[in-house]
Scaffold this motif. Sequence first.
Motif, short mmCIF file in Angstrom:
data_model
loop_
_atom_site.label_atom_id
_atom_site.label_comp_id
_atom_site.label_asym_id
_atom_site.label_seq_id
_atom_site.Cartn_x
_atom_site.Cartn_y
_atom_site.Cartn_z
N VAL A 187 0.84 -1.20 0.00
CA VAL A 187 0.00 0.00 0.00
C VAL A 187 0.87 1.25 0.00
CG1 VAL A 187 -1.74 1.29 1.29
CG2 VAL A 187 -1.92 -1.19 1.11
N ALA A 188 1.97 1.22 0.76
CA ALA A 188 2.87 2.37 0.79
C ALA A 188 3.44 2.66 -0.59
CB ALA A 188 3.99 2.14 1.80
N ARG A 189 3.75 1.62 -1.34
CA ARG A 189 4.27 1.84 -2.70
C ARG A 189 3.19 2.46 -3.60
NH1 ARG A 189 9.21 -0.11 -3.02
NH2 ARG A 189 9.80 -1.87 -1.68
N LEU A 190 1.97 2.00 -3.47
CA LEU A 190 0.88 2.58 -4.24
C LEU A 190 0.66 4.04 -3.86
CD1 LEU A 190 -1.60 -0.42 -4.09
CD2 LEU A 190 -0.49 0.45 -6.16
N GLU A 191 0.74 4.35 -2.56
CA GLU A 191 0.55 5.73 -2.12
C GLU A 191 1.67 6.62 -2.66
OE1 GLU A 191 -1.87 5.08 2.08
OE2 GLU A 191 0.32 5.04 2.08
N ARG A 239 8.22 3.21 -11.47
CA ARG A 239 9.62 2.80 -11.33
C ARG A 239 10.22 3.33 -10.03
NH1 ARG A 239 10.98 4.17 -15.94
NH2 ARG A 239 11.80 6.25 -15.57
N ALA A 240 9.92 4.59 -9.70
CA ALA A 240 10.42 5.16 -8.45
C ALA A 240 9.81 4.46 -7.25
CB ALA A 240 10.12 6.65 -8.41
N ALA A 241 8.53 4.12 -7.31
CA ALA A 241 7.88 3.44 -6.20
C ALA A 241 8.45 2.05 -5.98
CB ALA A 241 6.37 3.38 -6.44
N GLY A 272 12.76 4.25 4.05
CA GLY A 272 12.64 5.65 4.46
C GLY A 272 11.69 6.43 3.58
N GLU A 273 11.76 6.20 2.28
CA GLU A 273 10.87 6.90 1.36
C GLU A 273 9.44 6.40 1.50
OE1 GLU A 273 13.36 7.65 -2.58
OE2 GLU A 273 13.79 5.73 -1.63
N LEU A 274 9.28 5.10 1.72
CA LEU A 274 7.93 4.56 1.87
C LEU A 274 7.30 4.95 3.19
CD1 LEU A 274 8.41 0.98 0.42
CD2 LEU A 274 7.33 2.93 -0.67
N ALA A 275 8.13 5.39 4.15
CA ALA A 275 7.59 5.78 5.45
C ALA A 275 6.92 7.14 5.40
CB ALA A 275 8.70 5.81 6.50
N ALA A 276 7.11 7.91 4.30
CA ALA A 276 6.50 9.22 4.20
C ALA A 276 4.99 9.10 4.28
CB ALA A 276 6.89 9.88 2.88
N PRO A 277 4.31 10.05 4.94
CA PRO A 277 2.86 9.96 5.06
C PRO A 277 2.19 10.16 3.72
CG PRO A 277 3.63 12.08 5.85
CD PRO A 277 4.84 11.25 5.58
N TRP A 305 12.03 21.46 -4.79
CA TRP A 305 11.08 20.36 -5.00
C TRP A 305 11.73 19.22 -5.76
CZ3 TRP A 305 6.34 18.54 -3.85
CH2 TRP A 305 5.77 17.60 -4.70
N SER A 306 11.49 17.99 -5.29
CA SER A 306 11.92 16.79 -6.01
C SER A 306 10.83 15.75 -5.91
CB SER A 306 13.22 16.24 -5.41
OG SER A 306 13.50 14.95 -5.93
N SER A 307 10.44 15.19 -7.05
CA SER A 307 9.36 14.21 -7.04
C SER A 307 9.85 12.78 -7.09
CB SER A 307 8.41 14.47 -8.23
OG SER A 307 9.10 14.30 -9.46
N THR A 308 11.13 12.55 -7.42
CA THR A 308 11.65 11.19 -7.49
C THR A 308 13.04 11.14 -6.87
OG1 THR A 308 12.77 11.40 -9.63
CG2 THR A 308 10.43 10.85 -9.68
N ALA A 309 13.44 9.94 -6.47
CA ALA A 309 14.77 9.77 -5.90
C ALA A 309 15.86 10.13 -6.90
CB ALA A 309 14.95 8.31 -5.42
#
Length: 298
Positions: A49-53, A70-72, A78-83, A238-242
């Motif tokens: 679910v975190a990857r989908l979010e 691809r980024a997800a 750490g990135e998936l822990a973001a709300p 702003w950055s939208s991807t790793a």
Amino acid sequence: MTGMGLGVGAVARRLGVAPSTLRTWERRYRIAPSRHTAGGHRRYDETDVARLELMQRLILGGVPPEEAARAARAAGPGELAAPPAPPAAAVPAGEAPAVRALVRAAAAMDAAAMRRLVRDALDRDGVAGAWPGLLAPALIEIGARQAAGGVPVEVEHLLSDCVLGALAAVAAAAGPPVTTRPVLLACAPEEQHSLPVQALGAGLAQEGLEVRVLGARVPYPALAGAIRRTGPAAVFVWSSTAETGDPRPLADLPGTRPALRLIVGGPGWADGALPAGTRRVRTYAGAVAAARAALGLD
């Protein structure tokens, strides 16, 4: 979440998308649940679910669905822990009449209706209300439909263009700023998706802040030069991807007197690697609050 995980319908309701969108994301972009029942039904655990979010947040930021997926898939814990996105942006589009109307106009490529709906919302609610209440949910919905093959990509582009035009008009109509030190807003190098930065710039202008929006793909030497020339109170990146969220060059940005506040937004940043003193924001309201705080307004 039960020990067996969530089914497709429950996850779709949580993200505010159609169940068919999740199936399409699995088929096209390999964002798949990690388990199935004995009967072959999909079951999503918390990481799934975190990857989908995360994918949904990236689409909201303007990232093409294939790149967002691809980024997800590559995101670490750490990135998936973001709300997830703020509640107003996560409400299913079908539950908001204004969002339904804007999505219908976009799907019909009715630019006049889109401009009217966006302009009316901005006039009525300002950017602070219209972005989370209408614009962001509509962009999410259209992005999801485009990813599912329900609408062509030009629909998403036209909606984005209408939103950008309306935000530019808001910024142009803003009164004289009440602050003297500006806030610089920029996308990280190679970051092409500038819509969230444009929205923040228009909203800060409405708040009476002096703003300089540098736009997409701003090299760090260029950002450093702008800092030296303008002496900003805050710099937002702003950055939208790793791939675009390398935090190391942030530490080399020049300082100012009085010291500037460095603020970063977007899911591309990893918390643990940010320079000391950097403030990471995760919502539009959080970004506005951080900019105001840097200017001593709150």
